[in-house]
Write an enzyme that holds these catalytic residues in place. Structure first.
Site, PDB file in Angstrom:
ATOM      1  N   HIS A  99      43.510  49.504  35.269  1.00  0.00           N
ATOM      2  CA  HIS A  99      44.006  48.680  36.376  1.00  0.00           C
ATOM      3  C   HIS A  99      45.370  48.063  36.077  1.00  0.00           C
ATOM      4  CE1 HIS A  99      40.170  49.021  38.428  1.00  0.00           C
ATOM      5  NE2 HIS A  99      39.554  48.647  37.314  1.00  0.00           N
ATOM      6  N   HIS A 151      51.372  37.832  34.390  1.00  0.00           N
ATOM      7  CA  HIS A 151      50.376  36.767  34.284  1.00  0.00           C
ATOM      8  C   HIS A 151      50.044  36.517  32.821  1.00  0.00           C
ATOM      9  CE1 HIS A 151      48.740  37.636  38.608  1.00  0.00           C
ATOM     10  NE2 HIS A 151      49.889  36.973  38.607  1.00  0.00           N
TER      11      HIS A 151
END
Length: 399
Positions: A99, A151
């Protein structure tokens, strides 16, 4: 923020229950892998809430930050990364979990400036597919997305023993969101990640990379940011994240972004079909009456594009040139007026002296007339005297 598994990790204690590890952000599976969600297709974002109920919650992330609707909070202090550069000789683990690309971080890296002490867990990236109108970042500012987003995930180490225990708690996680845009020059700090992506092209592949200063990936200005309560941006979408989205963007080159968008696959090495890992970002979610706070006032937080900065610089330069021309004109005008004033003063002084001489010139003529009259009077007296003398002598001569 990716919370899926697929790569080998080493920051979780061996005693943690396997079913918890399945949900821990960026960490390995200890049971059968679950790849039952994707970003698009039949198992895409619109279907997440059917399999992961919290994905349909009222405090989901990411969100669109509308700057005119943010609320200034003077209590929001600049963040303080602690130990981000103290990596020593221990390498980082970079892996492809199907992902995103994830880098595990040592828990001695902590984050200050928050209500509690938060320890680092991992960091990962989200990006688009390079299309003309495609996004890439998860958070948007005033409806505008960036090309990518980084992130950095932390857990509340002051209240919880590890990330798996913290991730489902309301105050369990703190995530930094860094928006990434295209600039003219390459960002050498991001090469610490991008240059090794070719070694983890397929899902479940991992590689050890040299450690580096994680703070070098962050914006220079850590004092201006947006803060709100939200969730993980991938299943299981736990609403346990205190988000900090920095106002300042970080720049990478177009070539660096292209590598990020085209080098990784979401498929495994042995799969018959290769699927590029692209558009791995979630659409923005409704705020649902949540408030997005800002650590700075709206006036000081206006975002300037590179074109606007260039225009401002050119405007300042033109203004300086114009000001110099105006100053030069004023100086020349003042000098000219001063010269004219001196010339006028000299002419006036000359005229006044001439007037004085002219007024004084008739005076001697008046004195000359008075002298002539005196001489005439004296001559007249002499003549009168002579005449009287002649009259007195005249009778004596008669016989």
């Amino acid at each position: 923020m990716c919370v899926c598994g697929g790569g080998q990790g080493g920051v979780i204690m061996d005693s943690v229950a396997p079913f918890v590890l399945l949900l821990l952000p960026g960490l390995h599976w200890t049971a059968a892998e679950d790849t039952s969600w994707t970003y698009t297709g039949m198992l895409g974002q619109s279907e997440w809430s059917e399999h992961f109920p919290e994905c349909g919650g009222s405090s989901q992330s990411p969100v669109d930050v509308v700057t005119t609707q943010t609320k200034y909070d003077a209590r929001l202090a600049p963040l303080t990364p602690l130990g981000y550069g103290q990596h020593g000789n221990r390498p980082f683990t970079l892996y492809n979990n199907g992902h995103t690309a994830v880098i595990e971080l040592p828990d001695w890296m902590t984050l200050g400036g928050l209500p509690w002490l938060y320890s680092a867990v991992q960091m990962h990236l989200h990006w688009g597919s390079g299309g003309p109108s495609s996004g890439g970042s998860e958070h948007t500012i005033n409806g505008q997305s960036a090309e990518a987003e980084l992130h950095v995930v932390h857990y509340n180490s002051e209240l919880y023993p590890n990330a798996s225990a913290a991730m489902a708690q309301r105050d369990g996680l703190a995530v930094l969101g860094i928006l990434i845009v295209i600039g003219e020059e390459a960002n050498p700090h991001f090469d610490n990640i991008i240059n090794f992506l070719s070694r983890i092209r397929h899902a479940n592949q991992k590689v050890l990379i040299p450690a580096f200063d994680v703070q070098s990936l962050l914006p220079k200005d850590l004092g201006r940011y947006y803060r709100y309560n939200g969730s993980l941006t991938t299943p299981p979408c736990y609403q346990s994240v205190m988000w900090t989205v920095f106002h300042e963007r970080v720049q990478i080159s177009k070539a660096q972004l292209l590598k990020m968008e085209t080098i990784l696959y979401s498929s495994r090495a042995g799969d018959p079909e290769r699927m590029l890992l692209q558009d791995n970002y979630r659409a923005t979610q409704p705020l649902n009456h949540r408030v997005v706070f800002a650590s700075f006032t709206a006036g000081s937080g206006k975002e300037l594009s590179s074109g606007e900065v260039t225009a401002i610089v050119i405007g300042i330069m033109c203004g300086c040139v114009g000001l110099a021309v105006i100053v030069r004109f004023i100086v020349k005008t003042v000098r000219f007026c001063a010269l004219r004033h001196r010339e006028t003063a000299a002419v006036n002084s000359s005229t006044s002296s001439w007037d004085v001489l002219t007024n004084n010139r008739p005076a001697p003529m008046q004195r000359m007339k008075e002298t002539d009259k005196a001489k005439e009077k004296q001559q007249e007296m002499v003549l009168n005297s002579t005449s009287q003398a002649e009259k007195r002598s005249s009778p004596q001569s008669e016989p």
